[in-house]
Enzyme design. Structure first.
Site, PDB file in Angstrom:
ATOM      1  CE  LYS A   1      -4.305  -1.445   2.244  1.00  0.00           C
ATOM      2  NZ  LYS A   1      -5.195  -1.209   3.371  1.00  0.00           N
TER       3      LYS A   1
ATOM      4  CG  ASP B   1      -8.290   1.125   3.550  1.00  0.00           C
ATOM      5  OD1 ASP B   1      -9.104   0.278   3.136  1.00  0.00           O
ATOM      6  OD2 ASP B   1      -7.064   0.918   3.624  1.00  0.00           O
TER       7      ASP B   1
END
Ligand code: NAP
Length: 538
Positions: free
Chosen positions: A322, A359
């Site tokens: 990520k 997210d």
């Protein structure tokens, strides 16, 4: 007279002279998925074939798995006669070529001739066997059935052109090359190989191994005549094999065509990701011509080469890539840059990569459905990637955010960047929160660990980002303390829904996605506890 183009009729009408024409027709008529069937005895194998026959008109019988394959011939004849619509490959692979047959080549050839006479329209002959046959022997076999000349590489994907050149020295109806993917890019090599040679030969090509999923799903559109699927997860006859049901129902392999957009989730490990199940269901539900694959990306270099070549239109990025993916992106939205982690990539038509972080939506959306976030008092446990997405997202909505992290310096740094506050664990008992969010990995995969003790939980809502198990110890303790709980699966679905919207421009079928996640987590929990779940899914 009307000629019925059923695979069996075509193959049976073939002779060594017209076989090229015949095999091309056969190629066109064969279903995309051949189900490999093994068994420890003939009855068992044919019973499985019988049970499959209605929905799976193409099967491979692995005679080499039987202790006495010759004893299966009568049953095979009965099966082929009573199921004329089913195309059957008879395979009796020798140990030297990765199979289980211990007999000499003469016995293998004899068996293959007999399974052809028993009605198998195709027989598999390894190149190692073909190399030791006289041309007349191979011709004789081809006069009885279409020959699938096969080569298996259990170590890698290399020298595909050279291998095909060696194989085409022997006449065959299909040339099947099965290699092993040791990288994602090996799939690209296999598919480019198929594209190069598909006009000249009837080919079957795929990569084995967990990293071979791309070729198992996409090789057909690159020119593979068909691919192989397992009967069930417990009955795989090759490493990385996917079940035939998954190929059809999850990946919708029969609909994959040149226009199908490819999406995926990349991480290491990736085996247990729930994203393929929910994303493929969402694509199907919203009538998007797309397929979503789990990509085991051991390196970003490998992943990015695949994104470019396949090409992959949308990518979900998970651990451990990520943060590391950021320098490889052409642009990101300002929020993603602030968070310093990207979990969603869009590849534009000109090949540029744009990064997003969903997210944040995964945290904010479930909370906004329950409370107003302006001035809400929220404790975030953790200061890793997911915590950063939560903290920046909540601050953006006007919440008062407190951070508690194991390594305090990291927590302080995040607090400075996001203009949030840190707090000490000792002070927890004195404070009440509107929401406590667990953004640590504590409690993941077990029901023994919680980031907080019962007396430290003082909040209206407790939100655990950990989604497996569905009920973590933290959520159990929170319920006992009278708090409302929000499970990690809600975050998972909301962040995935946002990804879906970014990639397709369509609203995501969130309810369906949540049902699939809940069902899958229930099945995992049941498997862990050794119990069977009665499926309620329709
Ligand atoms: P990460 O970047 O590796 O951060 C892990 C965090 O957990 C760090 O703050 C770390 O503290 C803390 N931690 C780890 N072990 C700990 C322990 N024994 N005691 C106390 N703190 C501990 O991981 P991430 O990407 O932020 O993910 C965090 C969690 O969120 C994972 O469980 C992940 O599965 C979950 N998640 C869920 C979703 C969803 O959709 N539901 C999405 C993203 C993430 P230190 O900094 O002190 O090491």
């Amino acid at each position: 007279m009307h000629l019925e183009l059923r695979p069996c009729n075509i193959a049976r009408s073939m002779t060594a002279e017209n076989n090229h024409y015949g095999s091309r027709l056969l190629h066109l008529r064969l279903p995309r998925v051949c189900v490999a069937i093994a068994g420890s005895e003939a009855n068992e194998m044919l019973e499985k074939a019988e049970a499959l026959a209605r929905d799976n008109p193409f099967i491979e019988l692995r005679l080499d798995y039987l202790p006495k394959p010759g004893l299966a011939l009568g049953k095979i004849r009965e099966f082929t006669e009573s199921h004329p619509h089913v195309a059957v490959i008879g395979t009796c692979r020798r140990m030297a070529s990765g199979g289980r047959f211990r007999g000499p080549i003469s016995s293998q050839l004899d068996l293959l001739g007999k399974v052809a006479e028993a009605g198998c329209q195709l027989v598999d002959v390894e190149i190692q066997t073909a190399a030791r046959l006289r041309p007349a022997q191979l011709d004789k076999l081809r006069s009885k059935a279409a020959v699938v000349l096969s080569f298996h590489d259990f170590r890698g994907t290399q020298k595909l052109d050279e291998t095909l050149k060696k194989m085409t020295a022997y006449p065959a109806d299909f040339y099947k090359i099965v290699s092993t993917a040791t990288s994602l890019f090996d799939n690209v090599s296999m598919m480019k190989f198929l594209e190069r040679h598909q006009d000249a030969h009837s080919l079957v090509g795929l990569c084995m191994g967990e990293q071979g999923i791309i070729s198992r799903v996409l090789a057909a559109r690159a020119g593979s005549a068909f691919t192989f699927g397992a009967l069930s997860a417990d009955e795989k006859t090759a490493p990385g094999q996917v079940t035939a049901r998954e190929l059809r129902m999850t990946y919708r392999i029969d609909q994959v065509d040149a226009a199908t957009k490819v999406y995926g989730v990349a991480g290491d490990p990736i085996e247990h990701s729930l994203s393929p199940a929910i994303m493929n269901a969402a694509l199907q539900r919203e009538n998007v011509n797309g397929v979503f694959l789990a990509l085991h990306a051991k390196s970003l270099k490998d992943l990015l080469a695949c994104v470019k070549e396949i090409p992959i239109h949308g990518l979900a990025i998970t651990m451990p890539h990520k943060q590391a993916i950021l320098p490889h992106l052409d642009n990101t939205d300002p929020f993603t840059a602030k968070i310093g982690a990207c979990n969603t990539i869009v590849r534009s038509a000109d090949g540029k990569l744009y990064g997003f972080n969903t997210d944040t939506s995964g945290v904010v959306r479930p909370l906004e459905q329950r409370i107003g976030l302006q001035d809400a008092k929220i404790l975030v446990l953790g200061a890793g990637g997911a915590a950063r997405a939560a903290v920046f997202g909540l601050k953006d909505r006007g919440a008062q955010v407190f951070i508690l992290n194991r390594h305090t310096e990291k927590g302080k740094k995040l607090a400075r960047q996001a203009k949030a506050r840190t707090m000490k664990r000792l002070d927890l008992k004195k404070l009440d929160f509107d929401v406590i969010i667990n953004a640590t990995s504590v409690g993941m995969g077990n029901t023994r660990e919680s980031p907080l003790n019962a007396e430290e939980i003082k909040a209206k809502y407790v939100f655990d980002m950990v989604y497996d198990p569905a009920e973590t110890l933290l959520l159990k303790l929170a319920k006992e303390r009278g708090c409302e709980v929000i499970a990690g699966s809600e975050m998972f679905v909301h962040q995935a829904a946002r990804q879906f919207e970014i990639w397709t421009g369509k609203p995501a079928p969130r309810e369906d996605m949540l049902k699939i996640v809940t069902q899958a987590l229930g099945e995992r929990a049941a498997a862990r506890n050794g119990t069977k779940l009665i499926s309620k899914a329709s």
